[in-house]
Design an enzyme around this catalytic site. Structure first.
Site, PDB file in Angstrom:
ATOM      1  N   LYS A 186       0.850  -1.200   0.000  1.00  0.00           N
ATOM      2  CA  LYS A 186       0.000   0.000   0.000  1.00  0.00           C
ATOM      3  C   LYS A 186       0.878   1.238   0.000  1.00  0.00           C
ATOM      4  O   LYS A 186       1.730   1.412   0.855  1.00  0.00           O
ATOM      5  CB  LYS A 186      -0.902   0.039   1.246  1.00  0.00           C
ATOM      6  CG  LYS A 186      -1.941   1.167   1.152  1.00  0.00           C
ATOM      7  CD  LYS A 186      -2.592   1.501   2.464  1.00  0.00           C
ATOM      8  CE  LYS A 186      -1.797   2.453   3.320  1.00  0.00           C
ATOM      9  NZ  LYS A 186      -1.600   3.803   2.737  1.00  0.00           N
ATOM     10  N   GLU A 262      10.523   0.779  10.072  1.00  0.00           N
ATOM     11  CA  GLU A 262      11.558   1.797   9.849  1.00  0.00           C
ATOM     12  C   GLU A 262      10.894   3.120  10.173  1.00  0.00           C
ATOM     13  O   GLU A 262      10.039   3.585   9.433  1.00  0.00           O
ATOM     14  CB  GLU A 262      12.036   1.713   8.395  1.00  0.00           C
ATOM     15  CG  GLU A 262      13.429   2.259   8.225  1.00  0.00           C
ATOM     16  CD  GLU A 262      13.407   3.638   7.639  1.00  0.00           C
ATOM     17  OE1 GLU A 262      13.371   4.595   8.444  1.00  0.00           O
ATOM     18  OE2 GLU A 262      13.396   3.762   6.421  1.00  0.00           O
ATOM     19  N   CYS A 296      13.748  10.417   7.078  1.00  0.00           N
ATOM     20  CA  CYS A 296      13.750   9.840   8.426  1.00  0.00           C
ATOM     21  C   CYS A 296      15.117  10.016   9.071  1.00  0.00           C
ATOM     22  O   CYS A 296      15.225  10.102  10.277  1.00  0.00           O
ATOM     23  CB  CYS A 296      13.340   8.383   8.377  1.00  0.00           C
ATOM     24  SG  CYS A 296      14.156   7.491   7.072  1.00  0.00           S
ATOM     25  N   GLU A 393      10.631  14.896  15.997  1.00  0.00           N
ATOM     26  CA  GLU A 393      10.906  14.885  14.560  1.00  0.00           C
ATOM     27  C   GLU A 393      10.010  15.927  13.876  1.00  0.00           C
ATOM     28  O   GLU A 393       8.791  15.880  14.009  1.00  0.00           O
ATOM     29  CB  GLU A 393      10.615  13.491  13.992  1.00  0.00           C
ATOM     30  CG  GLU A 393      10.916  13.388  12.518  1.00  0.00           C
ATOM     31  CD  GLU A 393      10.785  11.957  11.995  1.00  0.00           C
ATOM     32  OE1 GLU A 393       9.721  11.346  12.159  1.00  0.00           O
ATOM     33  OE2 GLU A 393      11.770  11.466  11.415  1.00  0.00           O
TER      34      GLU A 393
END
Ligand code: NAI
Ligand code: MG
Length: 495
Positions: A186, A262, A296, A393
């Site tokens: 997906k 991840e 990331c 983040e």
């Protein structure tokens, strides 16, 4: 099959918009669609079919049938050939794929081309691995013959993000398929288009129906259905830490499918006084502003040794001011728009939080232009460790810069985060480079460079940045399970 005609300055193409299941293009069972937005001007590019739970069921059934049937019978050599063919086809279609990526994601066209090239290289690399997966023979007692073999896990659900749509597609599909699994992948709802072009190439390469199924849809619907599915044997996810936790819970609450994650990061970039300053500034700039900060592994916490701090800040500001922000289709552009209104708002609220907390805006801090989700490259100084902008983040072109005194201090600050995806050390002293790299709790440590990922090198997180590794030989482990066969020899009866 529904398609749309799309056109940019670089390419025009017939864009598939359906769900790719069993090598066929279908609409969703409920006939739902959703709009895909161009982040550079906020216009609607097209609409694509939306997968719901029912479509996930159909795709999983197709992947199961392929896993038990045609794909199980395929030789490892042929699995490799098909992956390499797919890599060749992606390279042959680089202009279309890159233009689509820039249109849908907003990334600069030169970067998009780089992503397509790296995606093809990743598939080719895993194509090479397909016939090199080997087991072992282990001697235990003289009357036993034991062998240990590696087998595919089965049907793999793969849920990818929007920051590197085609590259994440390849990172996920390559090792899974090389190892003999089948896939239901997906894409992210923000960026479904390039994966659908690549889906046509899967068919063209000659993969049997059902081996790789590509669906568009929302996380809470299709993503949740994959994670909780009783017939999905493994789920691999790249995205936010909060969704990573949700996926692990869904796996635990369903069939205990294997999970690899991840996730996010808040990676430190440590600049020592003996570093080559020009080199360090280039990599620090690239470390945070590449892909508009939507990485990331972005080097979002920059710590500079106090003796060179003032000079570094001044020079870094000058460097960041030269980053060309604008039209993704302009060959000179380095930074395009953020991917969506939601991400734009999230980043702007972090910038506000930094200002409110009393950090100093050295450069940037504002929207750029009035149309499209463009944000100025932003550097904050006077940031304390407890500020939100230093801890969370941000996933945008925003970084914090602070001082450290010595090596011990640099290591302490580098590790002062719940994340552990990446880190970097800039120094000309070999001992410092090795000592600090060894002490940093991160899955990747770069020395005098940044963001230089390569398909041969494992990538993944320590601590809350994830579980498992992508790329390299290590990623194959995520898609294989170990079977021990122990054969009793001779004719002696037991007991
Ligand atoms: P997200 O984690 O919601 O989205 C990533 C993928 O997960 C998408 O395909 C989405 O549809 C799917 N997803 C969402 N909710 C799900 C659920 N309940 N079950 C299964 N799948 C689900 O990330 P989002 O909201 O797009 O971005 C939020 C933040 O996440 C960013 O600001 C950034 O900090 C982080 N992020 C990290 C990425 C990375 O590369 N590690 C990539 C994208 C986002
Ligand atoms: Mg889009």
């Amino acid at each position: 099959m529904s398609t749309a005609q799309l056109k940019t300055a670089h390419a025009s193409w017939e864009q598939p918009t359906g769900l790719f299941i069993n090598n066929e293009w279908v609409n969703g069972v409920d006939g739902k669609t959703f709009e895909v937005v161009n982040p550079a001007d906020e216009t609607v590019i097209t609409s694509v079919a939306e997968a719901t739970e029912k479509d996930v069921d159909i795709a999983v059934a197709a992947a199961r049938k392929a896993f038990e049937g045609a794909w199980r019978k395929e030789t490892p050599e042929n699995r490799g050939k098909l992956l390499r063919k797919l890599a060749d086809l992606m390279e042959a279609n680089i202009d279309k794929l890159a233009a689509c990526e820039s249109l849908d994601n907003g990334k600069a066209i030169t970067m998009a081309k780089g992503d397509v090239g790296m995606a093809a290289a990743t598939l080719r690399y895993y194509g090479g691995w397909a016939d090199k997966i080997e087991g072992k023979v282990v001697d235990t007692t003289p009357d036993t013959f034991n062998y240990i073999k590696k087998e595919p896990i089965g049907v793999c659900g793969q849920i990818i993000p929007w920051n590197f749509p085609i590259l994440m597609w390849a990172w996920k599909i390559g090792p899974a398929v090389a190892a003999g699994n089948t896939v239901v992948l997906k894409t992210a709802e923000q960026t479904p288009l390039s994966a659908l072009i690549a889906a046509n190439l899967i068919k063209e390469a000659g993969f049997p129906p059902g081996v790789i199924n590509i669906i568009s849809g929302f996380g809470k619907v299709a993503g949740a259905a994959i994670s909780a599915h009783m017939d999905v044997d493994k789920v691999a996810f790249t995205g936010s830490t909060v969704v990573g936790r949700t996926i692990m819970k869904a796996a635990a609450g369903s069939n205990l499918k294997k999970v690899t994650l991840e996730l996010g990061g808040k990676s430190p970039n440590l600049v020592f006084e003996d570093a080559d300053i020009d080199n360090a500034i280039s990599w620090v700039n690239f470390g945070i502003f590449f892909n508009h900060g939507q990485c990331c592994c972005a080097g979002s916490r920059i710590y500079v040794q106090e003796s060179i701090y003032d000079k570094f800040v001044q020079r870094f500001k000058e460097r960041a001011a030269k980053n060309v922000v604008g039209d993704p289709f302009d060959a000179n552009t380095f930074q395009g728009p953020q991917v969506s209104q939601v991400q734009f708002d999230r980043i702007m609220s972090y910038i506000d939080a930094g200002k409110t907390a009393g950090a100093t805006v050295e450069i940037g801090g504002k929207r750029k232009g009035e149309k499209g989700y463009f944000i100025e490259p932003t550097i904050f100084s006077n940031v304390s460790e407890d500020m939100k902008i230093m801890q969370e983040e941000i996933f945008g072109p925003v970084c914090s810069i602070a001082k450290f005194k010595n090596k011990e201090d640099a290591i302490r600050l580098g590790n002062a985060t719940t994340y552990g995806l990446a880190a970097a050390v800039h120094t000309s002293n070999l001992n410092t480079a090795i000592e600090v790299s060894n002490a940093l709790r991160a899955g990747t440590v770069w020395v005098n460079t940044y963001n230089t990922l390569h398909h041969q090198l494992p990538f993944g997180g320590f601590k809350e940045s994830g579980i498992g590794r992508e790329l390299g030989e290590a990623a194959l482990d995520n898609y294989l399970q170990t079977k021990t066969v122990s054969i009793r020899l001779g004719d002696a009866l037991f007991g």
